[in-house]
Write a protein that holds these residues in place. Structure first.
Motif, PDB file in Angstrom:
ATOM      1  N   PRO A 169       3.803  -0.067  10.421  1.00  0.00           N
ATOM      2  CA  PRO A 169       5.177   0.185  10.840  1.00  0.00           C
ATOM      3  C   PRO A 169       5.393   1.522  11.544  1.00  0.00           C
ATOM      4  CG  PRO A 169       4.972   0.300   8.446  1.00  0.00           C
ATOM      5  CD  PRO A 169       3.697  -0.278   8.969  1.00  0.00           C
TER       6      PRO A 169
ATOM      7  N   LEU B 200       4.408   2.618  14.255  1.00  0.00           N
ATOM      8  CA  LEU B 200       3.385   3.105  15.187  1.00  0.00           C
ATOM      9  C   LEU B 200       3.628   2.566  16.596  1.00  0.00           C
ATOM     10  CD1 LEU B 200       0.324   3.054  12.772  1.00  0.00           C
ATOM     11  CD2 LEU B 200       1.598   5.048  13.588  1.00  0.00           C
TER      12      LEU B 200
ATOM     13  N   ARG C 108       7.852   9.230  18.787  1.00  0.00           N
ATOM     14  CA  ARG C 108       8.083   9.456  17.361  1.00  0.00           C
ATOM     15  C   ARG C 108       7.468  10.787  16.923  1.00  0.00           C
ATOM     16  NH1 ARG C 108       4.825   6.540  12.438  1.00  0.00           N
ATOM     17  NH2 ARG C 108       6.065   7.412  10.762  1.00  0.00           N
TER      18      ARG C 108
ATOM     19  N   TYR D 266       2.620  13.349  15.422  1.00  0.00           N
ATOM     20  CA  TYR D 266       1.788  12.203  15.805  1.00  0.00           C
ATOM     21  C   TYR D 266       1.248  12.291  17.233  1.00  0.00           C
ATOM     22  CZ  TYR D 266       3.684  10.346  11.484  1.00  0.00           C
ATOM     23  OH  TYR D 266       4.021  10.177  10.158  1.00  0.00           O
TER      24      TYR D 266
ATOM     25  N   ASN E  47      -4.579   1.452  10.581  1.00  0.00           N
ATOM     26  CA  ASN E  47      -3.662   2.534  10.231  1.00  0.00           C
ATOM     27  C   ASN E  47      -2.469   1.845   9.578  1.00  0.00           C
ATOM     28  OD1 ASN E  47      -1.801   4.550   9.944  1.00  0.00           O
ATOM     29  ND2 ASN E  47      -2.167   5.442  11.980  1.00  0.00           N
TER      30      ASN E  47
ATOM     31  N   ALA F  46      -0.036   3.039   8.163  1.00  0.00           N
ATOM     32  CA  ALA F  46       1.178   3.860   8.257  1.00  0.00           C
ATOM     33  C   ALA F  46       1.822   3.989   6.875  1.00  0.00           C
ATOM     34  CB  ALA F  46       2.101   3.298   9.331  1.00  0.00           C
ATOM     35  N   ALA F  47       3.130   3.831   6.782  1.00  0.00           N
ATOM     36  CA  ALA F  47       3.801   4.063   5.487  1.00  0.00           C
ATOM     37  C   ALA F  47       3.321   3.105   4.408  1.00  0.00           C
ATOM     38  CB  ALA F  47       5.309   3.947   5.664  1.00  0.00           C
TER      39      ALA F  47
ATOM     40  N   HIS G 178       0.900   4.007   1.463  1.00  0.00           N
ATOM     41  CA  HIS G 178       1.341   4.672   0.235  1.00  0.00           C
ATOM     42  C   HIS G 178       2.061   3.729  -0.726  1.00  0.00           C
ATOM     43  CE1 HIS G 178       0.368   7.847   2.968  1.00  0.00           C
ATOM     44  NE2 HIS G 178       1.427   7.619   3.721  1.00  0.00           N
TER      45      HIS G 178
ATOM     46  N   HIS H  55      -5.653   7.676   9.943  1.00  0.00           N
ATOM     47  CA  HIS H  55      -4.319   8.296  10.009  1.00  0.00           C
ATOM     48  C   HIS H  55      -4.350   9.354  11.096  1.00  0.00           C
ATOM     49  CE1 HIS H  55      -3.021   6.356   6.337  1.00  0.00           C
ATOM     50  NE2 HIS H  55      -4.221   6.625   5.854  1.00  0.00           N
ATOM     51  N   LEU H  56      -3.361   9.324  11.951  1.00  0.00           N
ATOM     52  CA  LEU H  56      -3.284  10.328  13.017  1.00  0.00           C
ATOM     53  C   LEU H  56      -3.124  11.726  12.432  1.00  0.00           C
ATOM     54  CD1 LEU H  56      -0.925   8.200  15.199  1.00  0.00           C
ATOM     55  CD2 LEU H  56      -3.141   9.034  15.994  1.00  0.00           C
ATOM     56  N   SER H  57      -2.229  11.840  11.456  1.00  0.00           N
ATOM     57  CA  SER H  57      -1.989  13.134  10.822  1.00  0.00           C
ATOM     58  C   SER H  57      -2.888  13.268   9.596  1.00  0.00           C
ATOM     59  CB  SER H  57      -0.516  13.242  10.413  1.00  0.00           C
ATOM     60  OG  SER H  57      -0.183  12.245   9.452  1.00  0.00           O
TER      61      SER H  57
ATOM     62  N   ILE I 123      -2.955  13.363   6.117  1.00  0.00           N
ATOM     63  CA  ILE I 123      -1.974  13.018   5.080  1.00  0.00           C
ATOM     64  C   ILE I 123      -2.118  13.923   3.844  1.00  0.00           C
ATOM     65  CG2 ILE I 123      -1.557  10.649   5.848  1.00  0.00           C
ATOM     66  CD1 ILE I 123      -3.446   9.634   3.693  1.00  0.00           C
TER      67      ILE I 123
ATOM     68  N   ARG J 245       0.309  16.864   4.020  1.00  0.00           N
ATOM     69  CA  ARG J 245       1.732  16.569   4.204  1.00  0.00           C
ATOM     70  C   ARG J 245       2.432  16.405   2.848  1.00  0.00           C
ATOM     71  NH1 ARG J 245       2.622  12.184   8.606  1.00  0.00           N
ATOM     72  NH2 ARG J 245       4.731  13.005   8.333  1.00  0.00           N
TER      73      ARG J 245
ATOM     74  N   ARG K 116       2.620  11.218   0.452  1.00  0.00           N
ATOM     75  CA  ARG K 116       1.632  10.671   1.409  1.00  0.00           C
ATOM     76  C   ARG K 116       0.191  10.895   0.949  1.00  0.00           C
ATOM     77  NH1 ARG K 116       4.845   9.600   6.011  1.00  0.00           N
ATOM     78  NH2 ARG K 116       6.598  11.038   6.125  1.00  0.00           N
TER      79      ARG K 116
HETATM   80  C1  DQA Z   1       0.343   7.841   9.290  1.00  0.00           C
HETATM   81  C2  DQA Z   1       0.727   8.700   8.079  1.00  0.00           C
HETATM   82  C3  DQA Z   1       1.708   7.963   7.182  1.00  0.00           C
HETATM   83  O1  DQA Z   1       2.054   8.779   6.057  1.00  0.00           O
HETATM   84  C4  DQA Z   1       2.974   7.657   7.950  1.00  0.00           C
HETATM   85  O2  DQA Z   1       3.870   6.909   7.150  1.00  0.00           O
HETATM   86  C5  DQA Z   1       2.726   6.980   9.245  1.00  0.00           C
HETATM   87  C6  DQA Z   1       1.562   7.352  10.047  1.00  0.00           C
HETATM   88  C7  DQA Z   1      -0.535   8.602  10.303  1.00  0.00           C
HETATM   89  O3  DQA Z   1      -1.100   7.957  11.171  1.00  0.00           O
HETATM   90  O4  DQA Z   1      -0.633   9.834  10.217  1.00  0.00           O
HETATM   91  O5  DQA Z   1       3.540   6.174   9.700  1.00  0.00           O
HETATM   92  O6  DQA Z   1      -0.407   6.715   8.821  1.00  0.00           O
END
Ligand code: DQA
Length: 147
Positions: A12, A14, A20, A25, A76, A78-79, A82, A102-104, A106, A109, A113
Motif C-alpha cells: 500500500p 507505494l 509521497r 522515500y 515491499n 509497506a505498512a 508491521h 524497504h526503501l527506508s 525501518i 524510524r 515500524r
Molecule cells: C516501507 C516502510 C514501511 O514502514 C512503510 O509503511 C511503507 C514503506 C519502506 O519501503 O520503507 O509504506 O516499507
C-alpha cells in the motif's frame, strides 16, 4: 529450476512513490523502480511480474498465484509488514525464496515500524538502501536460483 520469473510485489501507498514523503522515500517513481528491476533481472535471464496493490487480500492472492509460475518473490509489504500475519503466512505457504525490501531503514524510524512479520519468513531483508535495495534483491535471488 524451470521458472525464470520473479514476482515483484509492492504494498500500500507505494503507487504514490515520487510524491509521497520524498524526504523519506526518495523522488523516484514506482514505474522507475520496476523498469530498473526488469533490466537487472534480464541480465540474469529472469523476467518480472510486477504487482502493486493497496489491498491485503490482493497481495495474498498474488503470492499464492506465484507458487504456480514464479521462482522467487521480492516484496515491499509497506505498512502491512508491521501488521499482516496473512501476508507472512502466504509467503511461508508458497515455499519460494523471499527477499523483503524497504526503501527506508525501518529500524531507524518509529518504534511501530521496527517489527516486520514478513522478516520472519524472508530469506533476506534489505532496509534503507532506497531503490537500490530492489536491485540487490534481484541479484540475491538470481544467485540463489543459480546455485
Ligand atoms: C516501507 C516502510 C514501511 O514502514 C512503510 O509503511 C511503507 C514503506 C519502506 O519501503 O520503507 O509504506 O516499507
Amino acid at each position: 529450476m524451470t521458472e525464470r520469473r520473479l514476482l515483484l510485489l509492492n504494498g500500500p501507498n507505494l503507487n504514490l512513490l515520487g510524491t509521497r514523503q520524498p524526504e523519506i522515500y526518495g523522488a523516484g517513481t514506482l514505474a522507475e523502480i520496476v523498469d530498473r528491476v526488469r533490466a537487472v533481472a534480464a541480465e540474469h535471464g529472469l523476467e518480472i511480474r510486477a504487482v502493486q496493490s493497496n489491498h491485503e487480500g490482493e497481495l495474498v492472492d498474488a503470492i499464492q498465484a506465484a507458487r504456480a509460475d514464479c521462482a522467487g518473490i521480492i516484496i515491499n509489504p509497506a505498512a502491512y509488514s508491521h501488521t499482516s500475519v496473512a501476508i507472512a503466512d502466504a509467503l511461508a505457504a508458497v515455499e519460494l525464496p523471499v527477499a523483503e525490501v524497504h526503501l527506508s531503514n525501518i529500524a531507524r524510524r518509529e518504534a511501530f515500524r521496527h517489527h516486520s512479520y514478513v522478516s520472519a519468513v524472508a530469506d533476506t531483508v534489505i532496509s534503507g538502501a532506497g531503490p537500490l535495495g530492489y536491485e540487490f534483491a534481484v541479484r540475491y535471488l538470481a544467485e540463489r536460483l543459480a546455485g
